[in-house]
Design a protein around this motif. Structure first.
Motif, PDB file in Angstrom:
ATOM      1  N   LEU A  19       0.822  -1.214   0.000  1.00  0.00           N
ATOM      2  CA  LEU A  19       0.000   0.000   0.000  1.00  0.00           C
ATOM      3  C   LEU A  19       0.854   1.262   0.000  1.00  0.00           C
ATOM      4  CD1 LEU A  19      -2.863  -0.932   2.482  1.00  0.00           C
ATOM      5  CD2 LEU A  19      -3.065  -0.493   0.033  1.00  0.00           C
ATOM      6  N   ARG A  20       1.932   1.239   0.768  1.00  0.00           N
ATOM      7  CA  ARG A  20       2.805   2.418   0.864  1.00  0.00           C
ATOM      8  C   ARG A  20       3.603   2.665  -0.411  1.00  0.00           C
ATOM      9  NH1 ARG A  20       5.529   3.215   6.759  1.00  0.00           N
ATOM     10  NH2 ARG A  20       3.620   3.127   7.980  1.00  0.00           N
ATOM     11  N   THR A  21       3.899   1.606  -1.143  1.00  0.00           N
ATOM     12  CA  THR A  21       4.745   1.755  -2.326  1.00  0.00           C
ATOM     13  C   THR A  21       3.963   1.803  -3.631  1.00  0.00           C
ATOM     14  OG1 THR A  21       5.030  -0.643  -2.511  1.00  0.00           O
ATOM     15  CG2 THR A  21       6.704   0.580  -1.248  1.00  0.00           C
ATOM     16  N   GLY A  22       2.732   1.323  -3.609  1.00  0.00           N
ATOM     17  CA  GLY A  22       1.967   1.225  -4.848  1.00  0.00           C
ATOM     18  C   GLY A  22       2.367   0.001  -5.663  1.00  0.00           C
ATOM     19  N   SER A  39      13.469  -3.017  -9.523  1.00  0.00           N
ATOM     20  CA  SER A  39      13.897  -1.932 -10.397  1.00  0.00           C
ATOM     21  C   SER A  39      14.426  -0.801  -9.519  1.00  0.00           C
ATOM     22  CB  SER A  39      12.709  -1.428 -11.225  1.00  0.00           C
ATOM     23  OG  SER A  39      11.751  -0.824 -10.365  1.00  0.00           O
ATOM     24  N   LEU A  40      15.098   0.137 -10.139  1.00  0.00           N
ATOM     25  CA  LEU A  40      15.594   1.289  -9.393  1.00  0.00           C
ATOM     26  C   LEU A  40      14.424   2.080  -8.810  1.00  0.00           C
ATOM     27  CD1 LEU A  40      18.085   2.825  -8.512  1.00  0.00           C
ATOM     28  CD2 LEU A  40      18.011   4.064 -10.682  1.00  0.00           C
ATOM     29  N   ASP A  41      13.356   2.193  -9.563  1.00  0.00           N
ATOM     30  CA  ASP A  41      12.157   2.863  -9.075  1.00  0.00           C
ATOM     31  C   ASP A  41      11.637   2.173  -7.814  1.00  0.00           C
ATOM     32  OD1 ASP A  41       9.770   4.699  -9.391  1.00  0.00           O
ATOM     33  OD2 ASP A  41       8.774   2.748  -9.582  1.00  0.00           O
ATOM     34  N   ALA A  42      11.607   0.856  -7.823  1.00  0.00           N
ATOM     35  CA  ALA A  42      11.123   0.110  -6.658  1.00  0.00           C
ATOM     36  C   ALA A  42      12.026   0.337  -5.448  1.00  0.00           C
ATOM     37  CB  ALA A  42      11.024  -1.377  -6.978  1.00  0.00           C
ATOM     38  N   PHE A  44      13.707   2.999  -4.695  1.00  0.00           N
ATOM     39  CA  PHE A  44      13.368   4.306  -4.128  1.00  0.00           C
ATOM     40  C   PHE A  44      12.017   4.281  -3.426  1.00  0.00           C
ATOM     41  CE2 PHE A  44      16.816   5.750  -6.810  1.00  0.00           C
ATOM     42  CZ  PHE A  44      17.398   6.739  -6.021  1.00  0.00           C
ATOM     43  N   ARG A  45      11.061   3.560  -3.984  1.00  0.00           N
ATOM     44  CA  ARG A  45       9.748   3.444  -3.329  1.00  0.00           C
ATOM     45  C   ARG A  45       9.877   2.733  -1.982  1.00  0.00           C
ATOM     46  NH1 ARG A  45       4.813   2.550  -7.314  1.00  0.00           N
ATOM     47  NH2 ARG A  45       5.521   3.729  -9.119  1.00  0.00           N
ATOM     48  N   GLN A  53      17.101   6.018   3.543  1.00  0.00           N
ATOM     49  CA  GLN A  53      17.699   6.574   2.338  1.00  0.00           C
ATOM     50  C   GLN A  53      17.930   5.408   1.382  1.00  0.00           C
ATOM     51  OE1 GLN A  53      18.442   9.878   1.617  1.00  0.00           O
ATOM     52  NE2 GLN A  53      17.232  10.240   3.472  1.00  0.00           N
ATOM     53  N   ALA A  54      17.705   5.624   0.101  1.00  0.00           N
ATOM     54  CA  ALA A  54      17.899   4.557  -0.882  1.00  0.00           C
ATOM     55  C   ALA A  54      19.335   4.034  -0.837  1.00  0.00           C
ATOM     56  CB  ALA A  54      17.552   5.042  -2.282  1.00  0.00           C
ATOM     57  N   CYS A  55      20.304   4.933  -0.662  1.00  0.00           N
ATOM     58  CA  CYS A  55      21.705   4.495  -0.620  1.00  0.00           C
ATOM     59  C   CYS A  55      21.964   3.591   0.585  1.00  0.00           C
ATOM     60  CB  CYS A  55      22.657   5.688  -0.635  1.00  0.00           C
ATOM     61  SG  CYS A  55      22.479   6.821   0.754  1.00  0.00           S
TER      62      CYS A  55
END
Length: 77
Positions: A19-22, A39-42, A44-45, A53-55
């Motif tokens: 729910l939080r990430t879609g 994926s990179l998008d995932a 970050f989500r 932090q994504a890193c």
């Protein structure tokens, strides 16, 4: 393993994280089982949903897999 641990640390179920990430719970299940790569998008989500932090999320993955490949002569850095 990293995603599952981070999700548990945040007190979230797979459905909550979906729910939080879609993203779908099925996708999250496959990632946690090691049957898919995000994926990179995932990434970050997930980081945003887990308040990381994504890193830092990527670094946790790197730290987990580095010992596994270190003995095979394939440096990650």
């Amino acid at each position: 393993m990293v995603l599952r641990r981070a999700r548990h640390d945040a007190g979230l179920t797979q459905a909550d994280l979906a729910l939080r990430t879609g993203l779908t719970s099925r996708y999250i299940r496959s990632l946690e089982a090691g049957k898919a790569c995000p994926s990179l998008d995932a990434v970050f989500r997930f980081a945003q949903a887990l308040e990381l932090q994504a890193c830092d999320l990527v670094a946790k993955v790197e730290n987990e897999i580095e010992p596994a490949v270190a003995g095979k002569g394939t440096p990650l850095r």
